[in-house]
Motif scaffolding. Structure first.
Motif: not given
Length: 421
Positions: A216-242
């Motif tokens: 991803g273009n953004y990664i926020y991490d912890s011991d239990l989860y990580s949050l991933h952000g992906y740039y989109q062509e329209d300038g928005d960001t899609k977020w996924r959680i792991f």
């Protein structure tokens, strides 16, 4: 009384410090970028705006490491009103470590895997602070034919690893069947333990709708989860959680509502709570497991060996039966061919024997009985003798230099003799 006030102030200050320690400090990306430019690194390689937030690891609340994607440059950034950037690596290399897995363990910074333009890496690197160099960490029992790290995540003192392996047939097509293995690397003794081995496609294992799985273009991490952000062509960001423990990568109705960040605003994770702090300091929080699941991939389930279907067994049985039938048919043909060859050889020998005997009778006229004796058929019945005599005479007349001609007996015109010439 004064002593009590002093203790109270110390306690209050300690509480305030701990309270603020939960929240990352503001990251002034403009100032950080300006300071990094002074080191003369190619902006095309740096790609600061696109990958900065996926290339940082927090050492503590006020210090972070920045390893620009696809390079071995390493910066230490001290956050504050005016951030201070220091380059702590001696490398000037850029290569096949794009989308590498960057993590800290026991205060050591590691970089695992990565992709280049033409090649990929499956090595585990660590940063050696005294020498200011990245070095390869040897891993016991690591697959010698590993080609690429397709996925990895850290759980406690282990890294879960999905590897692809070299094969005779290499291709970049997403629907091509590839040999994979899934295992773990122990970060205490650096030993690899393989759990599963299977064949699948990279598309089946990693891709989520229009989002190809990279960190991803953004990664926020912890011991239990990580949050991933992906740039989109329209300038928005899609977020996924792991979810690292469950091995589940998902998008939910809650992650779809997450807002873009810029360093002044940011996300951070405490335990299973994901927080968003806007540029005014307002904080919104939600549980990592809240919301309805819109898409999900369970990596532990996907990385299991695929069970063989009954239809496969039927196909194998049919193939085996076909092979057995083919074998016996072929064997029968070979036996028949060998038999015919043997018969042919026997007939050839008999024919040569008859021919040699007839040569002794050339220019002579012999009786029918004498000819039958030469042919070796005199012991058969009358009809059999007659049939075989005719067949042998025709064969000799066609295939040898000797001719046998039936003529009237000079003694008794009712009978025939045979002239050999």
């Amino acid at each position: 009384m004064k002593l009590k006030k002093i203790f109270f102030l110390i306690f209050l200050l300690s509480f305030i410090t701990r309270g603020f320690a939960q929240y990352p400090r503001i990251i002034d990306t403009l100032e950080i970028h300006n300071q990094i430019k002074s080191y003369g690194i190619d902006e095309k390689i740096l790609n600061f705006e696109l990958y900065f937030f996926s290339s940082i690891i927090f050492k503590n609340d006020s210090t972070l490491y920045y390893n620009p994607n696809q390079t071995l440059h390493l910066f230490e950034i001290h956050l504050g009103d005016i951030p201070k950037v220091s380059k702590i690596s001696n490398h000037n290399f850029s290569g096949h470590n794009f989308n590498r897995h960057l993590f800290l363990h026991n205060d050591t910074l590691y970089s695992y895997g990565g992709q280049g333009l033409f090649n990929s890496s499956s090595k585990l690197l660590y940063f050696d602070y005294p020498s200011k160099l990245w070095r390869t960490k040897e891993i016991k029992y690591y697959p010698f034919d590993s080609k690429k790290v397709y996925n990895s995540w850290k759980i406690g003192n282990k890294i879960m690893v999905l590897l692809s392996h070299f094969s005779d047939f290499q291709t970049t097509k997403l629907d091509t069947q590839i040999q994979f293995s899934f295992g773990e690397i122990n970060l205490e003794n650096f030993e690899y333990l393989q759990k599963n081995k299977f064949i699948s496609t990279s598309q089946e294992l990693l891709f989520q709708t229009e989002i190809g799985f990279f960190r991803g273009n953004y990664i926020y991490d912890s011991d239990l989860y990580s949050l991933h952000g992906y740039y989109q062509e329209d300038g928005d960001t899609k977020w996924r959680i792991f979810d690292k423990i469950a091995g589940s990568f998902k998008g939910t109705t809650t992650t779809d509502l997450l807002k873009p960040v810029n360093g002044i605003s940011y996300h951070y994770i405490i335990d299973s709570t994901i927080n968003y702090r806007d540029q005014h300091g307002n904080i919104e929080s939600f549980d990592a497991n809240s919301g309805s699941i819109l898409l999900s991939k369970d990596y532990f389930e996907l990385y299991k060996p695929k069970p063989k279907s009954k239809s496969l067994y039927y196909v194998i049985c049919v193939l085996l039966i076909g092979i057995v039938i083919f074998y016996f048919t072929k064997r029968k043909k070979i036996y028949y061919s060998n038999s015919m060859t043997s018969i042919s050889q026997t007939l050839t020998e008999e024919f040569q024997s008859i021919e040699n005997k007839l040569k002794d009778q050339q220019s002579k006229t012999i009786s029918k009985e004498k000819l039958d004796e030469i042919f070796g058929i005199s012991h058969h019945s009358y009809d059999t003798i007659k049939t075989r005599r005719s067949s042998i005479i025709n064969t000799i007349n066609r295939n040898s230099g000797i001719k046998i001609e039936r003529v009237r007996s000079q003694i008794d015109k009712r009978f025939f003799d045979y002239k050999i010439s």
